[in-house]
Design a protein around this motif. Structure first.
Motif, mmCIF file in Angstrom:
data_model
loop_
_atom_site.group_PDB
_atom_site.id
_atom_site.type_symbol
_atom_site.label_atom_id
_atom_site.label_comp_id
_atom_site.label_asym_id
_atom_site.label_seq_id
_atom_site.Cartn_x
_atom_site.Cartn_y
_atom_site.Cartn_z
ATOM 1 N N ILE A 176 -6.723 -4.792 -8.029
ATOM 2 C CA ILE A 176 -5.353 -4.818 -7.497
ATOM 3 C C ILE A 176 -5.175 -5.724 -6.270
ATOM 4 C CG2 ILE A 176 -5.285 -2.775 -5.960
ATOM 5 C CD1 ILE A 176 -2.787 -3.251 -8.745
ATOM 6 N N PRO A 186 -4.627 -5.359 -14.121
ATOM 7 C CA PRO A 186 -4.952 -4.094 -13.441
ATOM 8 C C PRO A 186 -4.546 -2.861 -14.249
ATOM 9 C CG PRO A 186 -3.912 -5.628 -11.908
ATOM 10 C CD PRO A 186 -3.819 -6.244 -13.264
ATOM 11 N N THR A 202 1.441 3.114 -3.679
ATOM 12 C CA THR A 202 0.848 4.449 -3.727
ATOM 13 C C THR A 202 1.906 5.499 -4.059
ATOM 14 O OG1 THR A 202 -0.576 3.682 -1.971
ATOM 15 C CG2 THR A 202 -0.715 6.002 -2.510
ATOM 16 N N ILE A 248 -10.680 4.204 -11.978
ATOM 17 C CA ILE A 248 -9.938 4.064 -10.731
ATOM 18 C C ILE A 248 -10.605 3.023 -9.826
ATOM 19 C CG2 ILE A 248 -9.254 5.288 -8.639
ATOM 20 C CD1 ILE A 248 -8.902 7.777 -10.455
ATOM 21 N N PHE A 264 -6.888 0.291 -15.697
ATOM 22 C CA PHE A 264 -6.670 1.695 -15.344
ATOM 23 C C PHE A 264 -6.723 2.567 -16.591
ATOM 24 C CE2 PHE A 264 -4.110 5.421 -14.408
ATOM 25 C CZ PHE A 264 -4.552 5.760 -13.123
ATOM 26 N N SER A 317 -9.001 -0.426 -8.590
ATOM 27 C CA SER A 317 -8.765 -0.750 -7.176
ATOM 28 C C SER A 317 -9.466 -2.046 -6.761
ATOM 29 C CB SER A 317 -9.159 0.416 -6.265
ATOM 30 O OG SER A 317 -10.370 0.955 -6.690
ATOM 31 N N ILE A 358 0.846 -1.197 0.000
ATOM 32 C CA ILE A 358 0.000 0.000 0.000
ATOM 33 C C ILE A 358 0.881 1.247 0.000
ATOM 34 C CG2 ILE A 358 -1.613 1.362 1.404
ATOM 35 C CD1 ILE A 358 -2.882 -1.363 2.225
#
Lengths: 270, 329
Positions: free
Chosen positions: A156, A224, A125, A149, A228, A153, A121
């Motif tokens: 992921i 993923p 990020t 998005i 996106f 998410s 995370i």
């Protein structure tokens, strides 16, 4: 019973939280990764620019030049946020520190899974922020939507779990192998190539695409990232289903190996 | 009295595969053989023995990591290898060489995580934590990342962390290794106090004679997988090595002593250091004889250092059980 599950999940939530805090303490190391990420993205921007200009194409495998760079930013961020689960498990097995974990009222695999999430995370990020800034600076925005998005998410977490399961099992192989470094390198390179880190799966030869898309590697990286850049509920649904099946299969495999490993610990003390 | 640990004929045989792929032979190594042992609640014991004697193997069986080959064990009423998860909530473990604190975070953060891992209630945890912080003197470095603490501070935090969930027994595996003299003494005092005031059962392994003397009341010596001695620490010192060390200072150079049953450890112009074998000659007689050698300025009678006692026991154990580890099958 319900209360017990709640208590148990609280433990693992805290492990993830404390790993996040611990990772924030390594700011220097994270900073050096940023520079690496920026350089990589710059190099690929130059390469892709030449490719797009030379072929004269607007789309290469469904991707515009800008989308291709955003895709790269995501895949690189995923790969560069990989925690060293294998090394740690390998070390625990070799040095006997595994026993310390077994003395605690904790599940060893779940402990590592929580740490993986905590670490990813933070790192993912941060990588994403840097990657997005760099790519935005070079090629500007792509049509980002809230839906994209959101879908991203959703995809992921299972991607991280898949990656974790393999690395964890490779670490456990230290019970039987002299050195697990070889396996680790092979797996990480497969994820990079077949996962679609450098080149989207659409640019692979037509006949291998269906095979690669069914394999778990592309579901960690390509899936993923594609969501996106090019959000589609249909694609998400297929991806989640495939990820889910692989997570089940790899969990069973990991648990079997873990059981064998524990038998060895119980017989030999690790 | 209620026994916290009960071992009954515990055995552990390791199977070791040797040789090349085609000529595999299996060798059995008896790491622990027929250990029977009772530890009452609140006792502090030192479990000592040379490297490879079977100490870790025993601790691993007591904590449920290792399954024995045969025999029974009960720790706090539970069979460790069958009820490891349950037992985990009731025991504390400190390994001197392996940290359980998070390296990049302050000890306080690890405490909070442990509170979650052991399902402590918020109020209980806070009370317990505050008490430990005060007793172990942690407040000055509670917010400093572990990597910047001295080893002494770290080990204090380490032991405090293992007591957070109020275990009934704590296993300390070489807790003072690498500490300086003062830090070592502080830690020993803390463990002893906790044992005496809180009734915590302490199971200590160490190679440091000082740890054994200052922390434990009872000592169990294990060698070649067997218990070779199980006695009070004071008794061990007194009985096991029937010798005393006599140091004498004279005003004038003394005559040379001619007493049977003594050996001269050191002799200079005005001083004499003798080792007395009290099986041959009682210490009073030696003192009387020494007084005749010249005008005495000072005289001290010492027990031999515990280290020497232990070395002596280890050496005896080796004689008792030669080559027990090499039973080819």
């Amino acid at each position: 019973m319900k209360h017990n599950y709640l208590q148990a999940s609280a433990k693992y939530f805290w492990i993830a939280k404390i790993t996040m805090r611990s990772n924030l303490a390594y700011f220097g190391e994270i900073g050096s990764r940023f520079i690496f990420l920026a350089i990589i993205l710059y190099i690929f921007m130059c390469l892709w620019r030449v490719t797009y200009t030379d072929t004269g194409a607007t789309y290469l495998g469904d991707f515009t030049f800008a989308q291709m760079l955003w895709y790269l930013a995501i895949t690189e961020s995923i790969i560069l946020s990989t925690p060293d689960v294998s090394q740690k498990v390998d070390e625990d097995v070799r040095k006997g520190t595994l026993s310390i974990h077994l003395i605690k009222p904790l599940s060893y695999p779940l402990y590592f899974l929580s740490m993986t999430f905590g670490e990813r995370i933070v790192r993912f990020t941060m990588n994403m922020c840097v990657g997005a800034c760099v790519v935005y600076f070079f090629v500007g925005p792509i049509g980002l939507s809230l839906k994209g998005i959101l879908l991203f998410s959703l995809a992921i977490p299972l991607a991280f779990i898949l990656d974790f399961l393999t690395y964890f099992t490779i670490g456990l192989a230290a019970f039987w192998l002299e050195d697990t470094r070889g396996l680790r390198i092979i797996y990480s390179r497969i994820v990079m190539v077949l996962g679609g880190m450098l080149i989207p799966i659409e640019l692979f030869p037509d006949f291998v695409q269906p095979i690669i898309k069914v394999l778990p590697f592309s579901q960690i990286v390509y899936g993923p990232a594609k969501l996106f850049v090019n959000p589609s509920s249909q694609f998400l649904f297929t991806l989640l289903l495939q990820q889910f099946i692989w997570v089940c299969l790899l969990t069973l495999f990991m648990q079997y190996i873990y059981k064998l490993a524990l038998e060895r610990v119980h017989a030999n003390g690790g | 009295m209620h026994n916290v640990v009960h071992l009954d004929n515990l055995n552990k045989v390791f199977k070791l595969k040797t040789g090349s792929f085609f000529k595999r032979s299996e060798r059995e190594i008896q790491a622990v053989s027929n250990i029977s042992l009772d530890i009452p609640k609140g006792q502090s014991i030192a479990f000592i023995g040379p490297n490879g004697a079977g100490k870790s193997t025993t601790i691993k069986m007591l904590t449920g990591i290792l399954h024995p080959s045969s025999g029974q064990a009960s720790v706090l009423g539970l069979t460790p290898w069958k009820q490891r998860d349950k037992l985990a909530y009731k025991i504390g473990v400190v390994f001197g060489q392996r940290s359980q604190l998070w390296y990049h975070l302050p000890p306080g953060d690890t405490f909070e995580l442990l509170a979650q891992i052991y399902n402590l209630k918020k109020n209980d945890y806070q009370k317990r934590r505050d008490m430990l912080i005060e007793r172990f003197g942690l407040s000055s470095f509670l917010d400093i990342p572990v990597r910047r603490l001295s080893l002494g501070q770290r080990m204090r935090a380490e032991v405090a962390a293992s007591l957070l969930h109020a275990p009934e027994i704590v296993f300390l595996d070489e807790p003072t290794i690498g500490l300086d003299v003062i830090a070592r003494q502080e830690l020993r005092d803390l463990i002893r106090q906790w044992n005496q005031e809180e009734g915590l059962t302490v199971f200590l392994t160490s190679h440091d004679a000082g740890d054994i003397e200052n922390v434990a009341r009872r000592v169990i010596v294990i060698n070649h997988g067997q218990i070779v001695l199980d006695d009070k620490v004071s008794q061990m010192r007194r009985q096991y090595l029937a010798s005393k060390v006599l140091a004498v200072k004279f005003h004038e150079p003394p005559l040379s002593p001619a007493i049977s049953g003594i050996s001269i450890l050191k002799s200079s112009q005005y001083t004499l250091k003798l080792e007395v074998d009290t099986n041959i000659i009682p210490i009073e007689q030696v003192v009387n004889e020494v007084l005749k050698l010249g005008p005495v300025a000072d005289i001290t009678i010492e027990n031999p250092p515990l280290e020497k006692v232990i070395a002596h026991i280890y050496a005896q154990g080796n004689k008792l059980a030669p080559d027990r580890n090499d039973n080819e099958t």
